[in-house]
Motif scaffolding. Structure first.
Motif, PDB file in Angstrom:
ATOM      1  N   ILE A  58       0.862  -1.186   0.000  1.00 40.28           N
ATOM      2  CA  ILE A  58       0.000   0.000   0.000  1.00 40.28           C
ATOM      3  C   ILE A  58       0.893   1.228   0.000  1.00 40.28           C
ATOM      4  CG2 ILE A  58      -1.857   1.232   1.166  1.00 40.28           C
ATOM      5  CD1 ILE A  58      -2.631  -1.387   2.521  1.00 40.28           C
ATOM      6  N   THR A  59       0.649   2.125  -0.936  1.00 40.27           N
ATOM      7  CA  THR A  59       1.542   3.268  -1.095  1.00 40.27           C
ATOM      8  C   THR A  59       0.759   4.529  -1.457  1.00 40.27           C
ATOM      9  OG1 THR A  59       3.571   4.002  -2.212  1.00 40.27           O
ATOM     10  CG2 THR A  59       1.966   2.792  -3.537  1.00 40.27           C
ATOM     11  N   HIS A  60       1.494   5.622  -1.637  1.00 38.17           N
ATOM     12  CA  HIS A  60       0.895   6.882  -2.064  1.00 38.17           C
ATOM     13  C   HIS A  60       0.545   6.816  -3.556  1.00 38.17           C
ATOM     14  CE1 HIS A  60       3.147   8.225   1.510  1.00 38.17           C
ATOM     15  NE2 HIS A  60       2.290   9.213   1.582  1.00 38.17           N
ATOM     16  N   PRO A  61      -0.431   7.600  -3.968  1.00 34.60           N
ATOM     17  CA  PRO A  61      -0.682   7.770  -5.405  1.00 34.60           C
ATOM     18  C   PRO A  61       0.292   8.789  -5.990  1.00 34.60           C
ATOM     19  CG  PRO A  61      -2.263   9.058  -4.166  1.00 34.60           C
ATOM     20  CD  PRO A  61      -1.415   8.327  -3.137  1.00 34.60           C
ATOM     21  N   TYR A  62       0.422   8.759  -7.301  1.00 37.71           N
ATOM     22  CA  TYR A  62       1.248   9.740  -8.017  1.00 37.71           C
ATOM     23  C   TYR A  62       0.328  10.876  -8.444  1.00 37.71           C
ATOM     24  CZ  TYR A  62       4.051  11.703 -11.850  1.00 37.71           C
ATOM     25  OH  TYR A  62       4.748  12.553 -12.686  1.00 37.71           O
ATOM     26  N   GLU A  63       0.297  11.945  -7.626  1.00 36.05           N
ATOM     27  CA  GLU A  63      -0.670  13.004  -7.876  1.00 36.05           C
ATOM     28  C   GLU A  63      -0.093  14.407  -7.708  1.00 36.05           C
ATOM     29  OE1 GLU A  63      -4.827  10.716  -6.791  1.00 36.05           O
ATOM     30  OE2 GLU A  63      -3.948  12.024  -5.268  1.00 36.05           O
ATOM     31  N   GLY A  64       1.214  14.524  -7.489  1.00 36.87           N
ATOM     32  CA  GLY A  64       1.807  15.848  -7.393  1.00 36.87           C
ATOM     33  C   GLY A  64       1.528  16.576  -6.091  1.00 36.87           C
ATOM     34  N   GLY A  65       1.082  15.848  -5.078  1.00 36.05           N
ATOM     35  CA  GLY A  65       0.820  16.503  -3.810  1.00 36.05           C
ATOM     36  C   GLY A  65       2.087  16.859  -3.058  1.00 36.05           C
ATOM     37  N   HIS A  66       3.009  15.918  -3.014  1.00 34.85           N
ATOM     38  CA  HIS A  66       4.272  16.070  -2.282  1.00 34.85           C
ATOM     39  C   HIS A  66       5.328  15.295  -3.073  1.00 34.85           C
ATOM     40  CE1 HIS A  66       7.303  15.661   0.865  1.00 34.85           C
ATOM     41  NE2 HIS A  66       6.608  16.446   1.669  1.00 34.85           N
ATOM     42  N   PRO A  67       6.533  15.826  -3.234  1.00 36.19           N
ATOM     43  CA  PRO A  67       7.530  15.113  -4.038  1.00 36.19           C
ATOM     44  C   PRO A  67       7.910  13.760  -3.457  1.00 36.19           C
ATOM     45  CG  PRO A  67       8.524  16.981  -2.895  1.00 36.19           C
ATOM     46  CD  PRO A  67       7.041  17.118  -2.753  1.00 36.19           C
ATOM     47  N   ASP A  68       7.884  13.623  -2.137  1.00 38.95           N
ATOM     48  CA  ASP A  68       8.206  12.333  -1.533  1.00 38.95           C
ATOM     49  C   ASP A  68       7.083  11.322  -1.739  1.00 38.95           C
ATOM     50  OD1 ASP A  68      10.540  13.537  -0.700  1.00 38.95           O
ATOM     51  OD2 ASP A  68       9.966  13.669   1.412  1.00 38.95           O
ATOM     52  N   HIS A  69       5.837  11.783  -1.764  1.00 38.57           N
ATOM     53  CA  HIS A  69       4.726  10.877  -2.059  1.00 38.57           C
ATOM     54  C   HIS A  69       4.861  10.333  -3.483  1.00 38.57           C
ATOM     55  CE1 HIS A  69       2.012  13.200   1.033  1.00 38.57           C
ATOM     56  NE2 HIS A  69       3.125  12.725   1.576  1.00 38.57           N
ATOM     57  N   ASP A  70       5.183  11.228  -4.415  1.00 40.91           N
ATOM     58  CA  ASP A  70       5.378  10.798  -5.806  1.00 40.91           C
ATOM     59  C   ASP A  70       6.563   9.853  -5.918  1.00 40.91           C
ATOM     60  OD1 ASP A  70       3.223  12.367  -6.440  1.00 40.91           O
ATOM     61  OD2 ASP A  70       4.380  13.952  -7.410  1.00 40.91           O
ATOM     62  N   ALA A  71       7.608  10.113  -5.130  1.00 46.89           N
ATOM     63  CA  ALA A  71       8.769   9.220  -5.129  1.00 46.89           C
ATOM     64  C   ALA A  71       8.391   7.837  -4.611  1.00 46.89           C
ATOM     65  CB  ALA A  71       9.889   9.818  -4.281  1.00 46.89           C
ATOM     66  N   SER A  72       7.515   7.785  -3.611  1.00 48.06           N
ATOM     67  CA  SER A  72       7.063   6.493  -3.089  1.00 48.06           C
ATOM     68  C   SER A  72       6.300   5.715  -4.154  1.00 48.06           C
ATOM     69  CB  SER A  72       6.166   6.705  -1.865  1.00 48.06           C
ATOM     70  OG  SER A  72       6.885   7.288  -0.807  1.00 48.06           O
ATOM     71  N   ALA A  73       5.396   6.402  -4.849  1.00 52.44           N
ATOM     72  CA  ALA A  73       4.648   5.738  -5.915  1.00 52.44           C
ATOM     73  C   ALA A  73       5.594   5.200  -6.989  1.00 52.44           C
ATOM     74  CB  ALA A  73       3.640   6.709  -6.530  1.00 52.44           C
ATOM     75  N   PHE A  74       6.582   6.016  -7.350  1.00 55.30           N
ATOM     76  CA  PHE A  74       7.560   5.615  -8.362  1.00 55.30           C
ATOM     77  C   PHE A  74       8.345   4.394  -7.895  1.00 55.30           C
ATOM     78  CE2 PHE A  74      11.876   5.490  -9.891  1.00 55.30           C
ATOM     79  CZ  PHE A  74      11.783   5.754 -11.246  1.00 55.30           C
ATOM     80  N   ALA A  75       8.853   4.439  -6.670  1.00 58.52           N
ATOM     81  CA  ALA A  75       9.718   3.366  -6.183  1.00 58.52           C
ATOM     82  C   ALA A  75       8.953   2.051  -6.062  1.00 58.52           C
ATOM     83  CB  ALA A  75      10.326   3.756  -4.845  1.00 58.52           C
ATOM     84  N   VAL A  76       7.720   2.101  -5.583  1.00 65.25           N
ATOM     85  CA  VAL A  76       6.942   0.872  -5.446  1.00 65.25           C
ATOM     86  C   VAL A  76       6.627   0.278  -6.820  1.00 65.25           C
ATOM     87  CG1 VAL A  76       4.709  -0.059  -4.737  1.00 65.25           C
ATOM     88  CG2 VAL A  76       5.975   1.446  -3.199  1.00 65.25           C
ATOM     89  N   GLN A  77       6.173   1.099  -7.752  1.00 61.63           N
ATOM     90  CA  GLN A  77       5.876   0.579  -9.096  1.00 61.63           C
ATOM     91  C   GLN A  77       7.140   0.027  -9.749  1.00 61.63           C
ATOM     92  OE1 GLN A  77       3.061   2.533 -11.857  1.00 61.63           O
ATOM     93  NE2 GLN A  77       4.782   2.706 -13.289  1.00 61.63           N
ATOM     94  N   SER A  78       8.233   0.737  -9.625  1.00 60.50           N
ATOM     95  CA  SER A  78       9.488   0.292 -10.249  1.00 60.50           C
ATOM     96  C   SER A  78       9.989  -1.000  -9.619  1.00 60.50           C
ATOM     97  CB  SER A  78      10.549   1.392 -10.128  1.00 60.50           C
ATOM     98  OG  SER A  78      10.156   2.550 -10.835  1.00 60.50           O
ATOM     99  N   ALA A  79       9.879  -1.119  -8.285  1.00 58.61           N
ATOM    100  CA  ALA A  79      10.296  -2.354  -7.620  1.00 58.61           C
ATOM    101  C   ALA A  79       9.461  -3.533  -8.100  1.00 58.61           C
ATOM    102  CB  ALA A  79      10.197  -2.189  -6.105  1.00 58.61           C
TER     103      ALA A  79
END
Length: 201
Positions: A58-79
């Motif tokens: 379970i992670t953050h969505p990629y929505e431009g709210g916070h750069p770290d939230h977007d980074a979490s979405a990126f890292a989880v999808q990439s992993a």
């Protein structure tokens, strides 16, 4: 994170978990607040090890709210992509509603609308709500942000496959932070190359 603010948040997290009688494995990556995009490959590889046997993440969505939230979405999808490339089963990705910019306003507790995507609303019963509020009260340094949300309602959905080149309107572009959406995108592009995923981003 590092420094006094990071130590405070880490202490508050441990306090919240104790208040809930939860003792999960606690992974700290030593990344300062608002700078996760500069460490995307390292974060992705760390997550890859952690989620290799998980059924759900379970992670953050990629929505431009916070750069770290977007980074979490990126890292989880990439992993998850890297796991699949190794012929392993990736966990199901779910995400929770956080906050984003829509029509010039900050929207909290809701997803940025996506065609065909439906969120599942969870309304907490009194006992669950009391436990949640007890945990949230431990985050004294984040009290202002916590107050943005209605704690009695949570919203989840299956995470879409994001094309991270498509930059949503970034709420954090309105703030005087060390990272803006242009910097985030530059770091995202470098990370995809380093991770061997450039074809999809």
């Amino acid at each position: 994170g590092t420094g006094t603010a990071a130590e405070t948040r880490s202490k508050e997290l441990r306090e919240a978990l104790r208040s809930l009688s939860v003792r999960p494995k606690h992974l700290e990556l030593g990344v300062r607040d608002q700078t996760a995009c500069f460490h995307l490959p390292a974060i992705t590889r760390a997550l890859l090890r952690e989620i290799a046997r998980a059924e759900i993440v379970i992670t953050h969505p990629y929505e431009g709210g916070h750069p770290d939230h977007d980074a979490s979405a990126f890292a989880v999808q990439s992993a998850c992509q890297l796991l699949e490339r190794r012929g392993e089963k990736a966990p199901v990705r779910l995400e929770f509603a956080c906050y984003h910019l829509r029509n010039g306003r900050r929207i909290t507790g809701a997803f940025l609308p996506r065609p065909g995507m439906i969120g599942l609303k969870a309304e907490l019963d009194p006992d669950c709500l009391e436990r949640k509020n007890r945990g949230l009260s431990c985050f004294r340094s984040q009290a202002e942000t916590v107050a943005w949300f209605a704690p009695e309602i949570e919203l989840y959905r299956a995470a879409p496959f994001y094309d991270f080149r498509m930059q949503p309107a970034a709420l954090y572009d309105l703030w005087d932070w060390p990272v803006n959406s242009a910097i985030w995108q530059a770091q995202r592009a470098r990370a995809l190359i380093e991770l061997g995923l450039a074809r999809v981003g």
